[in-house]
Design an enzyme around this catalytic site. Structure first.
Site, PDB file in Angstrom:
ATOM      1  N   CYS A 111      46.852 -34.987 -33.863  1.00 24.27           N
ATOM      2  CA  CYS A 111      45.394 -35.180 -33.754  1.00 24.27           C
ATOM      3  C   CYS A 111      44.755 -34.225 -32.761  1.00 24.27           C
ATOM      4  CB  CYS A 111      45.088 -36.611 -33.374  1.00 24.27           C
ATOM      5  SG  CYS A 111      45.727 -37.743 -34.604  1.00 24.27           S
ATOM      6  N   HIS A 252      38.392 -37.083 -30.586  1.00 30.95           N
ATOM      7  CA  HIS A 252      39.200 -37.394 -31.768  1.00 30.95           C
ATOM      8  C   HIS A 252      38.909 -38.839 -32.167  1.00 30.95           C
ATOM      9  CE1 HIS A 252      42.264 -38.205 -34.559  1.00 30.95           C
ATOM     10  NE2 HIS A 252      42.981 -38.949 -33.740  1.00 30.95           N
ATOM     11  N   ASN A 282      40.632 -42.122 -39.261  1.00 31.05           N
ATOM     12  CA  ASN A 282      41.358 -41.137 -38.443  1.00 31.05           C
ATOM     13  C   ASN A 282      41.868 -40.031 -39.375  1.00 31.05           C
ATOM     14  OD1 ASN A 282      43.214 -39.666 -36.987  1.00 31.05           O
ATOM     15  ND2 ASN A 282      44.213 -41.440 -36.044  1.00 31.05           N
TER      16      ASN A 282
HETATM   17  N1  ACO Z   1      45.500 -56.127 -40.689  1.00 31.71           N
HETATM   18  C1  ACO Z   1      45.705 -57.323 -40.106  1.00 31.71           C
HETATM   19  N2  ACO Z   1      46.551 -57.497 -39.077  1.00 31.71           N
HETATM   20  C2  ACO Z   1      47.203 -56.410 -38.640  1.00 31.71           C
HETATM   21  C3  ACO Z   1      47.053 -55.134 -39.207  1.00 31.71           C
HETATM   22  C4  ACO Z   1      46.163 -55.021 -40.279  1.00 31.71           C
HETATM   23  N3  ACO Z   1      45.915 -53.848 -40.900  1.00 31.71           N
HETATM   24  N4  ACO Z   1      47.844 -54.252 -38.561  1.00 31.71           N
HETATM   25  C5  ACO Z   1      48.478 -54.948 -37.599  1.00 31.71           C
HETATM   26  N5  ACO Z   1      48.097 -56.245 -37.642  1.00 31.71           N
HETATM   27  C6  ACO Z   1      48.537 -57.354 -36.787  1.00 31.71           C
HETATM   28  C7  ACO Z   1      49.870 -57.106 -36.122  1.00 31.71           C
HETATM   29  O1  ACO Z   1      50.924 -57.455 -36.961  1.00 31.71           O
HETATM   30  C8  ACO Z   1      49.751 -57.984 -34.905  1.00 31.71           C
HETATM   31  O2  ACO Z   1      50.035 -59.305 -35.316  1.00 31.71           O
HETATM   32  P1  ACO Z   1      50.822 -60.324 -34.331  1.00 31.71           P
HETATM   33  O3  ACO Z   1      49.952 -60.465 -33.110  1.00 31.71           O
HETATM   34  O4  ACO Z   1      50.929 -61.571 -35.154  1.00 31.71           O
HETATM   35  O5  ACO Z   1      52.126 -59.653 -34.019  1.00 31.71           O
HETATM   36  C9  ACO Z   1      48.274 -57.925 -34.532  1.00 31.71           C
HETATM   37  O6  ACO Z   1      47.598 -57.470 -35.713  1.00 31.71           O
HETATM   38  C10 ACO Z   1      47.975 -56.982 -33.381  1.00 31.71           C
HETATM   39  O7  ACO Z   1      48.651 -55.730 -33.614  1.00 31.71           O
HETATM   40  P2  ACO Z   1      48.493 -54.518 -32.636  1.00 31.71           P
HETATM   41  O8  ACO Z   1      49.326 -53.397 -33.123  1.00 31.71           O
HETATM   42  O9  ACO Z   1      48.721 -55.001 -31.223  1.00 31.71           O
HETATM   43  O10 ACO Z   1      46.915 -54.182 -32.818  1.00 31.71           O
HETATM   44  P3  ACO Z   1      46.018 -53.223 -31.992  1.00 31.71           P
HETATM   45  O11 ACO Z   1      44.885 -53.965 -31.451  1.00 31.71           O
HETATM   46  O12 ACO Z   1      46.823 -52.380 -31.039  1.00 31.71           O
HETATM   47  O13 ACO Z   1      45.439 -52.253 -33.138  1.00 31.71           O
HETATM   48  C11 ACO Z   1      45.812 -49.991 -33.902  1.00 31.71           C
HETATM   49  C12 ACO Z   1      46.326 -51.446 -33.906  1.00 31.71           C
HETATM   50  C13 ACO Z   1      44.492 -49.996 -34.596  1.00 31.71           C
HETATM   51  C14 ACO Z   1      46.805 -49.133 -34.663  1.00 31.71           C
HETATM   52  C15 ACO Z   1      45.645 -49.493 -32.442  1.00 31.71           C
HETATM   53  O14 ACO Z   1      46.795 -49.794 -31.696  1.00 31.71           O
HETATM   54  C16 ACO Z   1      45.391 -48.011 -32.336  1.00 31.71           C
HETATM   55  O15 ACO Z   1      44.341 -47.510 -32.715  1.00 31.71           O
HETATM   56  N6  ACO Z   1      46.347 -47.243 -31.732  1.00 31.71           N
HETATM   57  C17 ACO Z   1      46.166 -45.815 -31.437  1.00 31.71           C
HETATM   58  C18 ACO Z   1      46.495 -44.973 -32.614  1.00 31.71           C
HETATM   59  C19 ACO Z   1      46.463 -43.520 -32.196  1.00 31.71           C
HETATM   60  O16 ACO Z   1      45.642 -43.107 -31.413  1.00 31.71           O
HETATM   61  N7  ACO Z   1      47.450 -42.744 -32.686  1.00 31.71           N
HETATM   62  C20 ACO Z   1      47.613 -41.382 -32.239  1.00 31.71           C
HETATM   63  C21 ACO Z   1      46.687 -40.490 -32.903  1.00 31.71           C
HETATM   64  S1  ACO Z   1      47.009 -40.379 -34.601  1.00 31.71           S
HETATM   65  C22 ACO Z   1      47.748 -38.808 -34.855  1.00 31.71           C
HETATM   66  O17 ACO Z   1      48.190 -38.171 -33.937  1.00 31.71           O
HETATM   67  C23 ACO Z   1      47.861 -38.312 -36.265  1.00 31.71           C
END
Ligand code: ACO
Length: 325
Positions: A111, A252, A282
């Site tokens: 990214c 980003h 994203n």
């Molecule tokens: N729908 C419903 N529930 C979901 C989903 C979904 N799509 N995905 C995960 N959950 C659930 C999980 O299973 C978890 O359930 P549990 O509590 O029963 O275990 C709960 O939601 C919380 O999951 P988290 O992973 O803790 O959710 P979070 O609030 O962290 O959001 C996300 C996830 C959106 C991926 C976030 O962590 C994020 O944006 N991370 C950064 C991503 C990023 O910046 N990546 C690098 C850049 S990308 C690149 O380089 C190409």
């Protein structure tokens, strides 16, 4: 010589996938996706390839510039979803737009790919090696997303956008400075394990779904805000500016909560922050130029504005740049 952005351009595939479409594919909901990420829709390249998207963005950039394809000297394509493992996607773009006087190559910094590529083009121009460069971020992430994994498939989208960077004899404008970081201790936070030299193509890697994105989203999230805020402060310090001088922050677009967290941490009002994640999702290396293109074409970014770019990506790369538009 400084390097100035003299034109922007973008291309988004026609097909739109909504959160409601995703509800039919995996166990998720529009409410969860909107609340956790800010995403409402994403564009999906059904038949088009990364080079096709990038070439259409390149043609849009050229249309908005004073140059024609034959004037272009350098083409950099930032991507993690190249046309093929080899040759570089930049060469397919060169052929599609007919920029035969240029040389080109790809950069993979996930990214942060666009900001990394901008820094490279900036250095080429400042050194006098070229007078202009097309710098394009282009991704078809839908092709490496695991459509059975709800934790990743809901956050990515496809698209391409970029800028024309040109040499100007004025050191008060253009790219004022850039700072790049990476940390190879965190490569497991986000990875597409195969195919590559460690895991060549085999039935096994396909069966294990190792050809798709695997991401530890929450751990990545926790590191993002601090890193983006830190590198932004670093680059502003280097050019003798502070957050109060910033007219627009173009980040980003990984997660609306990350962008809001950064703005809050550095004391930047959200009306100075460009948000496109709601409609682009994203798009990795394409996300910053897509946001820049929209912000410029919609009249938000104006001549003379101070624009702060910042990025965070796999795994890990983070960077920031300051531009006087
Ligand atoms: N729908 C419903 N529930 C979901 C989903 C979904 N799509 N995905 C995960 N959950 C659930 C999980 O299973 C978890 O359930 P549990 O509590 O029963 O275990 C709960 O939601 C919380 O999951 P988290 O992973 O803790 O959710 P979070 O609030 O962290 O959001 C996300 C996830 C959106 C991926 C976030 O962590 C994020 O944006 N991370 C950064 C991503 C990023 O910046 N990546 C690098 C850049 S990308 C690149 O380089 C190409």
């Amino acid at each position: 010589m400084n390097a100035k952005i003299t034109a922007t351009g973008a291309y988004l595939p026609e097909k739109i996938m909504t959160n409601f479409d995703l509800e039919k594919m995996v166990d998720t909901s529009d409410e969860w996706i909107k609340q956790r990420t800010g995403i409402e829709i994403r564009h999906i390249a059904d038949k088009e390839t990364t080079a096709e998207l990038a070439a259409k963005a390149a043609l849009d950039i050229l249309k908005n510039s004073r140059l024609s394809a034959s004037d272009i000297e350098l083409i950099i394509i930032a991507t993690v979803t190249p046309e093929h493992p080899l040759p570089a996607t930049a060469l397919f773009v060169q052929e599609k737009i007919g920029a035969y006087n240029a040389f080109g190559f790809d950069i993979n910094a996930a990214c942060s790919g666009f900001t990394y590529s901008l820094s490279v083009a900036n250095a080429y121009i400042r050194s006098g090696m070229v007078k202009n460069a097309l710098v394009i971020g282009a991704e078809t992430l839908s092709k490496i997303v695991d459509w059975q994994d709800r934790s990743t498939c809901v956050i990515f989208g496809d698209g391409a956008a970029g800028v024309l960077l040109e040499a100007v004899d004025d050191d008060s404008v253009g790219v004022l400075d850039m700072v790049l970081h990476s940390d190879g201790r965190y490569t497991d936070l986000m990875i597409v394990p195969a195919p590559g030299s460690r895991y060549p193509c085999s039935e096994e890697v396909i069966k294990n779904r190792d050809i798709y994105i695997k991401m530890k989203g929450n751990e990545t999230f926790k590191m993002a805000i601090r890193s983006i805020a830190g590198v932004s402060q670093e680059v502003l310090d280097r050019v003798g500016l502070n957050f109060g001088d910033v007219d627009w922050m173009v980040s980003h677009q990984a997660n609306r909560r990350i962008i809001e967290g950064v703005a809050k941490r550095v004391g930047l009002d959200m009306n100075k922050v460009i948000i496109t994640i709601d409609r682009h999702a994203n798009t990795a290396a394409a996300s910053i130029p897509l946001a820049l293109d929209w912000a410029y074409k919609s009249g938000k970014i104006k001549e003379g504005d101070i624009v702060l770019l910042n990025s965070f990506g796999a795994s890990l790369t983070w960077s920031a740049g300051v531009i006087r538009w």
